[in-house]
Design a protein around this motif. Sequence first.
Motif, PDB file in Angstrom:
ATOM      1  N   GLU A   1       0.828  -1.208   0.000  1.00 48.23           N
ATOM      2  CA  GLU A   1       0.000   0.000   0.000  1.00 48.23           C
ATOM      3  C   GLU A   1       0.861   1.257   0.000  1.00 48.23           C
ATOM      4  O   GLU A   1       0.534   2.240  -0.670  1.00 48.23           O
ATOM      5  CB  GLU A   1      -0.926  -0.010   1.221  1.00 48.23           C
ATOM      6  CG  GLU A   1      -2.079  -0.979   1.115  1.00 48.23           C
ATOM      7  CD  GLU A   1      -2.983  -0.656  -0.046  1.00 48.23           C
ATOM      8  OE1 GLU A   1      -3.486   0.482  -0.119  1.00 48.23           O
ATOM      9  OE2 GLU A   1      -3.162  -1.525  -0.913  1.00 48.23           O
TER      10      GLU A   1
ATOM     11  N   THR B   1       1.411   4.520  -2.984  1.00 54.35           N
ATOM     12  CA  THR B   1       1.475   5.969  -2.778  1.00 54.35           C
ATOM     13  C   THR B   1       2.610   6.578  -3.589  1.00 54.35           C
ATOM     14  O   THR B   1       2.463   7.653  -4.180  1.00 54.35           O
ATOM     15  CB  THR B   1       1.687   6.278  -1.282  1.00 54.35           C
ATOM     16  OG1 THR B   1       0.604   5.740  -0.533  1.00 54.35           O
ATOM     17  CG2 THR B   1       1.761   7.777  -1.049  1.00 54.35           C
TER      18      THR B   1
ATOM     19  N   SER C   1      -1.721  11.574  -4.422  1.00 51.95           N
ATOM     20  CA  SER C   1      -1.746  11.274  -2.991  1.00 51.95           C
ATOM     21  C   SER C   1      -1.203  12.403  -2.123  1.00 51.95           C
ATOM     22  O   SER C   1      -1.708  12.642  -1.022  1.00 51.95           O
ATOM     23  CB  SER C   1      -0.948   9.989  -2.711  1.00 51.95           C
ATOM     24  OG  SER C   1      -1.468   8.904  -3.425  1.00 51.95           O
TER      25      SER C   1
ATOM     26  N   GLN D   1      -8.449  12.626   3.157  1.00 44.65           N
ATOM     27  CA  GLN D   1      -7.430  11.716   2.643  1.00 44.65           C
ATOM     28  C   GLN D   1      -7.417  10.388   3.393  1.00 44.65           C
ATOM     29  O   GLN D   1      -7.153   9.339   2.792  1.00 44.65           O
ATOM     30  CB  GLN D   1      -6.045  12.374   2.717  1.00 44.65           C
ATOM     31  CG  GLN D   1      -5.873  13.534   1.755  1.00 44.65           C
ATOM     32  CD  GLN D   1      -6.080  13.142   0.316  1.00 44.65           C
ATOM     33  OE1 GLN D   1      -5.539  12.136  -0.142  1.00 44.65           O
ATOM     34  NE2 GLN D   1      -6.879  13.916  -0.406  1.00 44.65           N
ATOM     35  N   SER D   2      -7.690  10.406   4.685  1.00 47.22           N
ATOM     36  CA  SER D   2      -7.757   9.150   5.440  1.00 47.22           C
ATOM     37  C   SER D   2      -8.862   8.264   4.903  1.00 47.22           C
ATOM     38  O   SER D   2      -8.670   7.063   4.669  1.00 47.22           O
ATOM     39  CB  SER D   2      -7.987   9.438   6.933  1.00 47.22           C
ATOM     40  OG  SER D   2      -6.896  10.099   7.506  1.00 47.22           O
TER      41      SER D   2
ATOM     42  N   THR E   1     -10.391   8.486   1.914  1.00 45.34           N
ATOM     43  CA  THR E   1     -10.151   8.127   0.516  1.00 45.34           C
ATOM     44  C   THR E   1      -9.067   7.059   0.383  1.00 45.34           C
ATOM     45  O   THR E   1      -9.235   6.076  -0.349  1.00 45.34           O
ATOM     46  CB  THR E   1      -9.743   9.379  -0.286  1.00 45.34           C
ATOM     47  OG1 THR E   1     -10.788  10.355  -0.200  1.00 45.34           O
ATOM     48  CG2 THR E   1      -9.510   9.023  -1.742  1.00 45.34           C
ATOM     49  N   ASN E   2      -7.951   7.223   1.088  1.00 50.89           N
ATOM     50  CA  ASN E   2      -6.847   6.256   0.986  1.00 50.89           C
ATOM     51  C   ASN E   2      -7.268   4.872   1.445  1.00 50.89           C
ATOM     52  O   ASN E   2      -6.982   3.868   0.777  1.00 50.89           O
ATOM     53  CB  ASN E   2      -5.652   6.731   1.818  1.00 50.89           C
ATOM     54  CG  ASN E   2      -4.931   7.906   1.192  1.00 50.89           C
ATOM     55  OD1 ASN E   2      -4.917   8.068  -0.026  1.00 50.89           O
ATOM     56  ND2 ASN E   2      -4.327   8.742   2.021  1.00 50.89           N
TER      57      ASN E   2
ATOM     58  N   GLY F   1      -7.827   1.600  -0.891  1.00 50.50           N
ATOM     59  CA  GLY F   1      -6.920   0.509  -0.565  1.00 50.50           C
ATOM     60  C   GLY F   1      -7.615  -0.829  -0.481  1.00 50.50           C
ATOM     61  O   GLY F   1      -7.106  -1.838  -0.989  1.00 50.50           O
TER      62      GLY F   1
ATOM     63  N   ALA G   1      -2.974   3.561   5.326  1.00 50.01           N
ATOM     64  CA  ALA G   1      -3.767   4.766   5.037  1.00 50.01           C
ATOM     65  C   ALA G   1      -3.499   5.856   6.062  1.00 50.01           C
ATOM     66  O   ALA G   1      -3.356   7.036   5.715  1.00 50.01           O
ATOM     67  CB  ALA G   1      -5.258   4.418   5.008  1.00 50.01           C
TER      68      ALA G   1
ATOM     69  N   LYS H   1      -0.041   7.492   5.473  1.00 46.68           N
ATOM     70  CA  LYS H   1      -0.084   8.466   4.374  1.00 46.68           C
ATOM     71  C   LYS H   1      -0.699   9.777   4.846  1.00 46.68           C
ATOM     72  O   LYS H   1      -0.206  10.869   4.524  1.00 46.68           O
ATOM     73  CB  LYS H   1      -0.909   7.909   3.214  1.00 46.68           C
ATOM     74  CG  LYS H   1      -0.378   6.635   2.607  1.00 46.68           C
ATOM     75  CD  LYS H   1      -1.369   6.095   1.581  1.00 46.68           C
ATOM     76  CE  LYS H   1      -1.047   4.671   1.186  1.00 46.68           C
ATOM     77  NZ  LYS H   1      -2.064   4.116   0.255  1.00 46.68           N
ATOM     78  N   SER H   2      -1.792   9.680   5.617  1.00 39.04           N
ATOM     79  CA  SER H   2      -2.483  10.889   6.069  1.00 39.04           C
ATOM     80  C   SER H   2      -1.630  11.693   7.042  1.00 39.04           C
ATOM     81  O   SER H   2      -1.602  12.929   6.985  1.00 39.04           O
ATOM     82  CB  SER H   2      -3.817  10.506   6.727  1.00 39.04           C
ATOM     83  OG  SER H   2      -4.653   9.835   5.814  1.00 39.04           O
TER      84      SER H   2
ATOM     85  N   SER I   1      -9.396   6.428   8.896  1.00 36.87           N
ATOM     86  CA  SER I   1      -8.941   5.383   7.987  1.00 36.87           C
ATOM     87  C   SER I   1      -9.787   4.128   8.179  1.00 36.87           C
ATOM     88  O   SER I   1     -10.114   3.433   7.205  1.00 36.87           O
ATOM     89  CB  SER I   1      -7.459   5.067   8.227  1.00 36.87           C
ATOM     90  OG  SER I   1      -6.635   6.158   7.869  1.00 36.87           O
TER      91      SER I   1
END
Length: 253
Positions: free
Chosen positions: A13, A17, A24, A71-72, A74-75, A79, A110, A113-114, A151
């Motif tokens: 994952e 990104t 992202s 973003q949390s 969406t990711n 995923g 996730a 990334k956030s 997430s």
Amino acid sequence: MNIYAIRAIYKFEMARTARTLMQSILAPVLSTTLYFVVFGSAIGSRIDEVGGVSYGAFIVPGLVMLSLLTQSVTNAAFGIYFPKFTGTIFEHLSAPVSFLEIVIAYVGAAATKSVILGVIILATATLFVPLRIEHPLWMVTFLVLTAVTFSMFGFIIGIWADGFEKLQIVPLLIITPLTFLGGSFYSIDMLPPFWQKVTLFNPVVYLISGFRWSFYGIADVSVTISLIMTALFLIVCLAAIWWIFKTGWRLKS
């Protein structure tokens, strides 16, 4: 605990990104920068201080939360949706990997990334406004807890969705409006008494309020209540995910 399975899914994952860096990371940072320019500089120069803080600095926690929440969700949604879309989800379900390990890997990636995105936005904000963090430990706590919680919520959305268009419905039509109406650009004390009470039904208010308190020591609601509400939502999401894997809802059909 199957650490190797968690590490494999997590690394896959995170590698995705890197392949979609523009979407992202760069796109959310650029859009947030525009908010700083428009609201912080253009409009903020015409607005008095809010709670003893310049308006440009006041909106920073709200803007970070706006990106963090969307973003949390969406990711995490994308995923888990892609394995469903390609059919590889059945490999996860048939492998000797528990639902908890699957959730830790996908939600952990996730949330990572956030959090990275949130840190980049905070660093970008320092270029536009004087920023101070009075309670750095609590800031990190709210940042990580919110990223993990939403997430998990996005993970549920990804399992529920049966098409790419549904993945965007909740972030665009629910999360973003609630964030804008949750005090991102204003204090709810500025609202008439009736709307102050209505706003308290918006769960995002508690996230933004607690996060802003960690910066400037000012909050619209009690910090304790903010933590309780976030933890409660986390527990609800975890219970929903447990039920999904127990019943196979939207996974085995």
